[in-house]
Scaffold this active site. Structure first.
Site, short mmCIF file in Angstrom:
data_model
loop_
_atom_site.label_atom_id
_atom_site.label_comp_id
_atom_site.label_asym_id
_atom_site.label_seq_id
_atom_site.Cartn_x
_atom_site.Cartn_y
_atom_site.Cartn_z
N ARG A 52 31.55 55.07 91.06
CA ARG A 52 31.42 53.61 91.15
C ARG A 52 30.41 53.25 92.23
O ARG A 52 29.61 52.34 92.09
CB ARG A 52 32.77 52.93 91.43
CG ARG A 52 32.62 51.46 91.80
CD ARG A 52 33.91 50.64 91.70
NE ARG A 52 35.08 51.32 92.21
CZ ARG A 52 35.34 51.52 93.51
NH1 ARG A 52 34.52 51.08 94.44
NH2 ARG A 52 36.43 52.17 93.88
N TYR A 104 20.11 30.00 80.67
CA TYR A 104 20.96 30.68 79.69
C TYR A 104 22.39 30.11 79.81
O TYR A 104 22.90 29.93 80.92
CB TYR A 104 20.93 32.19 79.97
CG TYR A 104 21.99 32.95 79.24
CD1 TYR A 104 22.00 32.97 77.85
CD2 TYR A 104 22.98 33.63 79.93
CE1 TYR A 104 23.00 33.65 77.16
CE2 TYR A 104 23.97 34.32 79.26
CZ TYR A 104 23.99 34.32 77.87
OH TYR A 104 24.97 35.00 77.21
N ASP A 177 15.29 34.67 86.70
CA ASP A 177 15.75 35.47 85.55
C ASP A 177 14.52 35.74 84.68
O ASP A 177 13.96 34.84 84.06
CB ASP A 177 16.82 34.68 84.78
CG ASP A 177 17.43 35.49 83.64
OD1 ASP A 177 16.74 36.39 83.11
OD2 ASP A 177 18.58 35.21 83.26
N LYS A 202 18.28 43.21 76.70
CA LYS A 202 17.18 42.70 75.87
C LYS A 202 16.00 43.68 75.95
O LYS A 202 16.11 44.82 75.56
CB LYS A 202 16.83 41.28 76.34
CG LYS A 202 18.06 40.38 76.52
CD LYS A 202 18.83 40.20 75.23
CE LYS A 202 20.08 39.36 75.28
NZ LYS A 202 20.82 39.09 76.47
C1 LIG Z 1 18.07 34.89 79.88
C2 LIG Z 1 19.39 35.60 79.90
N1 LIG Z 1 19.96 35.90 81.08
C3 LIG Z 1 21.15 36.53 81.14
C4 LIG Z 1 21.85 36.87 79.98
C5 LIG Z 1 23.18 37.57 80.09
O1 LIG Z 1 23.04 38.91 79.80
P1 LIG Z 1 24.16 39.87 79.16
O2 LIG Z 1 24.37 39.39 77.74
O3 LIG Z 1 23.56 41.22 79.27
O4 LIG Z 1 25.40 39.68 79.98
C6 LIG Z 1 21.28 36.60 78.75
C7 LIG Z 1 22.00 36.97 77.50
O5 LIG Z 1 21.68 36.54 76.42
C8 LIG Z 1 20.02 35.94 78.70
O6 LIG Z 1 19.43 35.63 77.51
#
Ligand SMILES: Cc1ncc(COP(=O)(O)O)c(C=O)c1O
Length: 391
Positions: A52, A104, A177, A202
């Site tokens: 961990r 998001y 992000d 992604k």
């Molecule tokens: C721009 C963005 N940030 C964060 C996330 C969250 O990621 P995760 O689905 O890996 O938890 C997403 C998920 O779709 C996203 O599109």
């Protein structure tokens, strides 16, 4: 030349975080052991004690992310959402945060339903740059940007936001992000961000088979605070997922470049189609933020994401999205395969109509995640689905 002296992305993507083991394995083995032998109490044989806290495969991935984002330190988590959670958990109780309005949905949910329960209050704004000076309070500790936004693909000038924020208070953290672009197309730390975060689910992993999150920073202090929380909270990725993500990362430049070239062809077609009301694609010179794209994105590429409004309203959007043969109707994005979705009833279905339309998410909006299939085949698929949407 030591490989990591190279500033070329492709070389770094292939070699960063690649550490040769005792057998000389060219590709690292997956290290499943949860615990590691010690010679004597508190004297581990190597650099690991308990998985961990740190694990060889996670460490390799974290090192690679740090290099590719031009940071000094990287951290990996069990999802993009866990990454967000750890960053927001690091804020002192009673802090104030400012976020762009169309973040998001899961980030919005964390700000409003989880962080607020821990005494972190958030202000959302659709005009970040203009409103920033008025919105910053004595207790503001963080500004959150997502660029381009989902699904309307608005681009924010990170450098300008960083300067504005730091002029007001240099202790306010700027977090970006960078999920939609990936480190290949843009490096927010170069423009003054303190932390860059990704849903590596992604583009970074890129094969739609791992859920994982990463972040990078140049600051030792920020890294140590977040690493402490990574261990304390324990939302860490498995060795196998870390290994798979590192494998995906090694072809990031090839995948993202091809996706962006394919997307450009499709966006150019959609922009002149009589069946389309409007197209959002940062790689088109007609995009409202194209001047920022030229400064902030590699080769002014727009990435693999497009959204467009189809003529014929929600019914046409539904027909189009169930008529494609190569684009699969599914949430998520950033994989080698092309996907599409209708945000108003899928990813953004939980947002009240008035609020989502204010940020451009109409019932007729379709989001494409363009993959790396042959561009002409993808274009033919879009054309036949547009035709089908009219029948
Ligand atoms: C721009 C963005 N940030 C964060 C996330 C969250 O990621 P995760 O689905 O890996 O938890 C997403 C998920 O779709 C996203 O599109």
């Amino acid at each position: 030349m030591a490989v990591l002296d190279s500033d070329k992305f492709a070389t770094k993507a292939i070699h960063a975080g690649s550490h040769v083991d005792v057998h000389g394995s060219v590709i690292e083995p997956i290290s499943l052991s949860t615990t590691f032998k010690q010679h004597s109490p508190a004297q581990p044989v190597g650099e690991y004690e308990y998985s961990r806290s740190q694990n060889p495969n996670r460490k390799n991935l974290e090192d690679a992310i740090a290099v590719l984002e031009n940071g000094k330190y990287g951290l990996a988590f069990s999802s993009g959402s866990a990454t967000t959670a750890v960053v927001l958990q690091s804020l002192p109780q009673g802090s104030h945060a400012i976020s762009i309005g169309d973040v998001y949905g899961g980030t919005h949910r964390y700000f409003t339903k989880v962080a607020n329960a821990h005494g972190v209050e958030t202000t959302f704004t659709n005009n970040l740059l203009e409103e920033l000076p008025q919105l910053v309070k004595e207790n503001t500790r963080l500004v959150w940007i997502e660029s381009p936004t989902n699904p309307t693909l608005k681009v924010t000038d990170i450098e300008l936001v960083a300067k504005t924020v730091k002029n007001i208070n240099k202790d306010i953290l700027l977090v970006v992000d960078n999920t939609f672009l990936s480190p290949y197309l843009s490096n927010p730390l170069n423009f003054g961000a303190d932390i860059v975060v990704h849903s590596a689910t992604k583009y970074i992993n890129g094969h739609s088979d791992v859920v994982l999150g990463v972040l990078a920073t140049k600051s030792k202090e920020i890294y140590e605070r977040l690493q402490f929380l990574q261990n304390a909270i324990g939302a860490i990725p498995s060795p196998f997922d870390s290994w798979l993500t590192h494998r995906g990362l090694r072809t990031l430049h090839l995948r993202v470049r091809q996706a962006a070239l394919n997307a450009t062809k499709i966006a150019e077609f959609l922009a002149q189609s009589d069946d389309v009301v409007a197209v959002n694609y940062p790689g088109l010179p007609t995009h409202a933020d194209y001047a920022i794209v030229k400064k902030q994105h590699r080769d002014a590429l727009g990435g693999g994401m497009i959204s467009f409004r189809i003529k014929g309203g929600a019914a046409a959007a539904a027909k189009f999205s169930s008529s494609t043969r190569l684009f699969t109707l599914a949430e998520s994005l950033g994989g080698i395969e092309s996907l599409l979705e209708v945000p108003a009833v899928m990813t953004h279905g939980g947002i009240p109509k008035e609020q989502r339309e204010a940020s451009g998410v109409y019932d007729d909006l379709i989001r494409l995640s363009v993959g790396i299939e042959d561009a002409d085949d993808l274009l033919d698929d879009i054309k036949q689905a547009l035709q089908a949407s009219k029948n």
